[in-house]
Design a protein around this motif. Structure first.
Motif, PDB file in Angstrom:
ATOM      1  N   TYR A  71      -4.396   7.588   6.046  1.00 42.40           N
ATOM      2  CA  TYR A  71      -3.279   6.955   5.344  1.00 42.40           C
ATOM      3  C   TYR A  71      -3.008   5.562   5.921  1.00 42.40           C
ATOM      4  O   TYR A  71      -3.320   5.299   7.084  1.00 42.40           O
ATOM      5  CB  TYR A  71      -2.028   7.829   5.446  1.00 42.40           C
ATOM      6  N   PRO A  72      -2.413   4.672   5.123  1.00 45.29           N
ATOM      7  CA  PRO A  72      -2.253   3.272   5.550  1.00 45.29           C
ATOM      8  C   PRO A  72      -1.565   3.109   6.898  1.00 45.29           C
ATOM      9  O   PRO A  72      -1.936   2.237   7.682  1.00 45.29           O
ATOM     10  CB  PRO A  72      -1.398   2.656   4.444  1.00 45.29           C
ATOM     11  N   HIS A  73      -0.568   3.974   7.200  1.00 46.43           N
ATOM     12  CA  HIS A  73       0.197   3.740   8.431  1.00 46.43           C
ATOM     13  C   HIS A  73      -0.650   3.971   9.671  1.00 46.43           C
ATOM     14  O   HIS A  73      -0.251   3.610  10.775  1.00 46.43           O
ATOM     15  CB  HIS A  73       1.448   4.619   8.459  1.00 46.43           C
ATOM     16  N   ILE A 127      -6.229   4.663  -2.661  1.00 46.20           N
ATOM     17  CA  ILE A 127      -5.612   3.374  -2.952  1.00 46.20           C
ATOM     18  C   ILE A 127      -6.631   2.410  -3.535  1.00 46.20           C
ATOM     19  O   ILE A 127      -6.390   1.777  -4.558  1.00 46.20           O
ATOM     20  CB  ILE A 127      -4.986   2.778  -1.671  1.00 46.20           C
ATOM     21  N   ILE A 131      -7.670  -3.653   3.847  1.00 42.48           N
ATOM     22  CA  ILE A 131      -7.665  -2.618   2.812  1.00 42.48           C
ATOM     23  C   ILE A 131      -7.161  -3.197   1.488  1.00 42.48           C
ATOM     24  O   ILE A 131      -7.717  -2.938   0.420  1.00 42.48           O
ATOM     25  CB  ILE A 131      -6.806  -1.417   3.263  1.00 42.48           C
ATOM     26  N   VAL A 143      -6.460   5.832   1.941  1.00 43.29           N
ATOM     27  CA  VAL A 143      -7.069   4.533   1.706  1.00 43.29           C
ATOM     28  C   VAL A 143      -8.078   4.607   0.563  1.00 43.29           C
ATOM     29  O   VAL A 143      -8.136   3.741  -0.307  1.00 43.29           O
ATOM     30  CB  VAL A 143      -7.729   4.045   3.008  1.00 43.29           C
ATOM     31  N   ARG A 181      -9.189  -3.345  -2.019  1.00 40.72           N
ATOM     32  CA  ARG A 181      -8.668  -2.866  -3.289  1.00 40.72           C
ATOM     33  C   ARG A 181      -8.907  -3.902  -4.397  1.00 40.72           C
ATOM     34  O   ARG A 181      -9.116  -3.566  -5.545  1.00 40.72           O
ATOM     35  CB  ARG A 181      -7.168  -2.587  -3.144  1.00 40.72           C
ATOM     36  N   LEU A 201       0.847  -1.190   0.000  1.00 43.34           N
ATOM     37  CA  LEU A 201       0.000   0.000   0.000  1.00 43.34           C
ATOM     38  C   LEU A 201       0.881   1.237   0.000  1.00 43.34           C
ATOM     39  O   LEU A 201       1.726   1.397   0.860  1.00 43.34           O
ATOM     40  CB  LEU A 201      -0.906   0.020   1.240  1.00 43.34           C
ATOM     41  N   ARG A 224      -4.743  -3.229   7.512  1.00 36.30           N
ATOM     42  CA  ARG A 224      -4.102  -2.971   6.218  1.00 36.30           C
ATOM     43  C   ARG A 224      -4.375  -4.114   5.253  1.00 36.30           C
ATOM     44  O   ARG A 224      -4.574  -3.914   4.071  1.00 36.30           O
ATOM     45  CB  ARG A 224      -2.607  -2.752   6.402  1.00 36.30           C
TER      46      ARG A 224
END
Ligand code: ADP
Ligand code: MG
Lengths: 529, 307
Positions: A419-421, A381, A431, A378, A435, A372, A428
């Motif tokens: 955001y992913p972090h 993405i 996510i 997110v 996707r 990611l 994750r």
């Protein structure tokens, strides 16, 4: 029986730039002569630092408090000379990293002989004899020659055997093994475990086995301590703890073993993907200065048929060609052999012809960190694929699809601008799955999707994948070296080794009645056979 | 291994050839020549001299003539110090530079490594900060500052050493240039050694050695230091080549008759043969020392095998 080692109120603290880190808060552990105890817990729960603290092996910024009683001596606060008379002779340790735990600059012989001579008054040749005997004991082939080998000339499994030889050479009363098999391939893991169990019987030392793997605990430990966040939350006989766990955390740990089985798709289900005699060859080196290239057969003549709603598990050790096979089937790699997608041959499709199919066949990778982009939200993405594959779609419609997809993977859609972090490893991975499913694919390749996750999170992801499959009649190619997860996910299994197929069959056949020795070894390693 | 040595020596020949060719033509492209300074030499005498040295020939012919002589080991005559050949000049200056350079190298390796190890063992303690500060200072202070400082303090004020001159290599004359040369190298070695030693001490196999109850001496010297020395070995080759072929600045400031001085005199006076000779000398030493340091590396690290 008299305890060999008694840890009382051990605390381990680290002094860091962000302040104090309490790695071990208050741990009490007793090891009696000749018994094997296991310390289990998730990574970071303080298992290693507890034992390192007792043995005076903490990093420079660490400090241990409490009592670590060996006989009537307290190891904590002892002078280095006193400690060095116990470490390596009475109490020894082996570690998780077999590849780097030996000094790369000295021969195996040199490294085995040094601690023997330090703790005994054997002369060089007698110590060498002893080293030779130990290598034979840990079943190293050609021990005489191996004495002269350097670590880099040996495999991880062999190096771990050398470490065991070193640790046992002085006939210790206690061996502390810190995840000694975690970094090894599953079949090697089983061999090392077996070796350690048999050596313990033979030599009679007590053993502390640190692990995060409950299968191992069940298999070798008399008693078990469960650690969480620096504290021992439960202890007891292994059988009792497994049968009647008291602490919530232990229950959750035990419950996290993936369970259930998937039934095969109906015989009338259409075929989504098929490959026959698929081969992938890599040329290594060569060309330069006219030296001939070495050909590596990463995938060597594999055939498979994947139906709608089916999950084929592809299992095998790392490097056996599982991922390469999947990528070849999706034509992400040049391969030989015939490949069909929904009844059409795609063997000779070029990039433009493949593009509409890319939407139908998605991949989810192991590493939810790496796959990611950290600089995209997110929402961005997961809608990226929609922009490519359905360029006519309006922004509002895309947003709607994003919300649906996130809901399907049970992520709060209001968080799509983060955001992913800001998400955990399990989130994750959800996510990454969102996707893939946002494109409404027919097929998803799941490449070790749960391997980087803790057991509990793993179980949730497995459940999610199963639900998604049922709801959308998805087909999965499920790649994993973790047989427990494959057993719960797949209805058909292909076992790979060195690029070739060892055996294939229904999940019942492979898991319960494996025909090939290699598969049996894999099973034994995974399910304490 | 023998094959490797042979191959390395073989590849050195084209490298040298390339260096010689490039520097030869570069030097001849540069305006001016050895005999057209404002020396007031009458034109007809100048022409005579140039004929004697074949400087009237086209450059490419001079080039092949030079190569031919070189193949016989003849570096040619010096154009400026008319009575000497370049080889004779080197016979006098090279021993001087080697002597200063090798002492400087030895000093920086021994003291630098010791400081680096000490700092690593006391990582983040006072001694570590002290050594890091010293080493950073040492490598930022340029030689043209340290040299006059040393002259001023130990020569002029304390009168312990000669301010300049060689004085037959007497210690009081050699020590100034040796220390000046050594300081920046010493600082670099100390920093390199500190870094690699900190890394080595945190290696997993050091944890093994400690867990096996080995003595501090064995842990630090046998298991940590040997590996930590590897970057030093790589560094020392090229550095030594630079030191023993003389430093222009240090030899000029201390008026030491070494290769560096010879080179700068030659370059300023367009003494083609002397400059070419120095270039070749430096190239040969660089190739040789790089080769030696690669061999030494393989000796220390069994994972490196040449064939
Ligand atoms: N040198 C260190 N400095 C700061 N924190 C550390 C250090 N070593 C370990 N820790 C912390 O101690 C905790 C426990 O680590 P550890 O005992 O290695 O866990 P595990 O149960 O996986 O063996 C972790 O949170 C880890 O980040
Ligand atoms: Mg650990």
């Amino acid at each position: 029986m008299k305890p060999v080692l008694e840890l009382k109120n051990i605390k381990v603290n680290f002094d860091t730039l962000d302040g104090n880190v309490a790695a071990v808060k208050n741990a009490n552990i007793v090891v009696k002569a000749g018994e094997t105890i296991a310390i289990v817990g998730e990574s970071g729960s303080g298992k290693s630092q507890l034992m390192m603290g007792a043995m005076g092996l903490l990093a420079a910024n660490g400090k241990a408090e409490g009592e670590a009683l060996f006989g009537d001596q307290n190891l904590i606060g002892m002078s280095k000379d006193q400690l060095n008379a116990i470490r390596g002779e009475k109490i020894t340790m082996i570690f998780q990293e077999p590849m780097t735990s030996l000094d790369p600059l000295y021969t195996i012989g040199n490294q085995l002989i040094e601690p023997i001579r330090r703790h005994t008054n054997l002369d060089r040749s007698a110590a060498r004899e002893c080293a030779l005997e130990m290598l034979t004991l840990v079943k190293i082939k050609e021990p005489e020659r191996r004495l002269r080998s350097y670590p880099h000339e040996m495999s991880g499994g062999q190096r771990q055997r050398v470490m065991i030889a070193m640790a046992l050479a002085n006939n210790p009363q206690l061996l502390i093994a810190d995840e000694p098999t975690t970094a090894l391939d599953v079949t090697v893991q089983a061999e090392i475990l077996e070796l350690m169990a048999s050596l313990q019987k033979k030599m009679g030392m007590a053993m502390v086995f640190i692990t995060h793997d409950l299968g191992i605990v069940k298999r070798i430990a008399n008693r078990v301590y469960v650690m969480r966040k620096g504290e021992v939350v439960e202890e007891g006989d292994t059988t009792t703890v497994f049968a009647k766990p008291k602490h919530e955390y232990t229950k959750a740990l035990l419950d996290a073993e993936p369970s259930g089985r998937k039934s095969p798709p109906s015989p009338k289900a259409p075929i989504i993907l098929s490959g026959s005699n698929v081969r992938v060859t890599f040329n290594i080196g060569g060309g330069f200065m006219g030296s001939p290239a070495i050909q590596l057969k990463a995938v060597d003549g594999i055939s498979l048929v994947l139906k709608q709603g089916q999950t084929i598990g592809i299992v095998g050790e790392s490097g056996s060609g599982k991922s390469t096979l999947a990528r070849a089937l999706l034509r992400l790699l040049p391969a030989q052999g015939a490949i069909n997608f929904e009844g059409r041959s795609i063997t000779d499709f070029d990039k433009t012809q493949m593009r509409p199919l890319r939407k139908q066949a998605q991949i989810v990778f192991q590493d939810p960190f790496g796959s990611l982009s950290p600089r995209m939200t997110v929402g961005q993405i997961i809608t990226e694929g929609l922009i490519v594959h359905e360029p006519a779609m309006t922004k509002a419609a895309r947003d709607l699809r994003a919300i649906q997809a996130l809901e399907e993977v049970q992520i709060d859609p209001t968080q799509r601008n983060r955001y992913p972090h800001e998400f955990s490893g399990g989130q994750r991975q959800r996510i990454a799955i969102a996707r893939a499913i946002i494109l409404k694919p027919k097929l998803i390749v799941l490449d070790e999707p749960t391997s980087a996750l803790d057991r509990q999170v793993q179980k949730q992801i497995v459940d999610l994948l199963r639900d998604l499959q049922k709801a959308n009649d998805l087909s999965y190619l499920f790649i994993s070296h973790d047989l427990a997860v494959v057993r719960a996910m797949a209805d058909f299994v292909i076992v790979m080794k060195d690029g070739a197929m060892v055996e294939q069959g229904s999940v019942e056949d492979i898991m319960d009645h494996p025909r090939e020795q290699y598969t049996r070894n894999l099973m034994a390693a995974a399910f304490n056979g | 291994m023998l094959r490797y040595v042979f191959r390395r020596l073989l590849t050195a020949i084209p490298t040298l050839f390339l260096i010689i060719t490039i520097s030869f033509f570069l030097m001849h492209i540069a305006p001016g020549g050895p005999f057209n300074m404002e020396r007031g030499i009458p034109p007809e005498i100048k022409a005579n001299i140039e004929r004697v040295f074949h400087l009237d020939e086209p450059v490419w012919m001079q080039y092949f003539r030079y190569l031919g002589n070189l193949a016989h080991g003849d570096l040619g005559p010096s154009y400026i110090l008319i009575n000497f050949s370049v080889a004779e000049l080197f016979a006098q200056s090279l021993p001087v530079s080697i002597r200063i350079g090798s002492w400087a190298m030895l000093l920086s390796l021994v003291v630098g490594s010791a400081m680096g190890v000490l700092a690593a063992l006391r990582h983040n303690k006072f001694i570590d900060f002290f050594i890091v500060t010293l080493a950073t200072g040492g490598s930022t202070l340029p030689t043209f500052v340290t040299a006059p400082l040393i002259q001023l303090i130990f020569g002029l004020t304390l009168k312990w050493i000669w301010i300049g001159g060689w004085h037959d290599g007497e210690l009081a004359a050699a020590i100034g240039p040796i220390v000046t040369l050594a300081l920046p190298q010493l600082a670099t070695v100390a920093r390199l050694m500190r870094g690699s030693m900190i890394e080595a001490l945190n290696a997993h196999h050091i944890r093994t050695a400690r867990a096996m109850g080995l003595s501090d001496f064995s842990v630090v010297v046998k298991h940590a230091m040997r590996g930590a020395l590897l970057p030093i070995v790589s560094y020392a080759g090229p550095a030594a080549a630079g030191l023993v072929t003389g430093s222009i600045i240090v030899e000029t400031i201390f008026q030491i008759p070494g290769v560096g001085r010879a080179f700068i005199d030659g370059a300023l006076n367009r003494d083609y043969t002397l400059v070419m000779g120095t270039v070749i000398l430096i190239a040969v030493f660089t190739i040789l020392f790089n080769f030696l340091s690669d061999l030494l590396y393989a000796l220390v690290d069994p994972r490196v095998r040449y064939d």
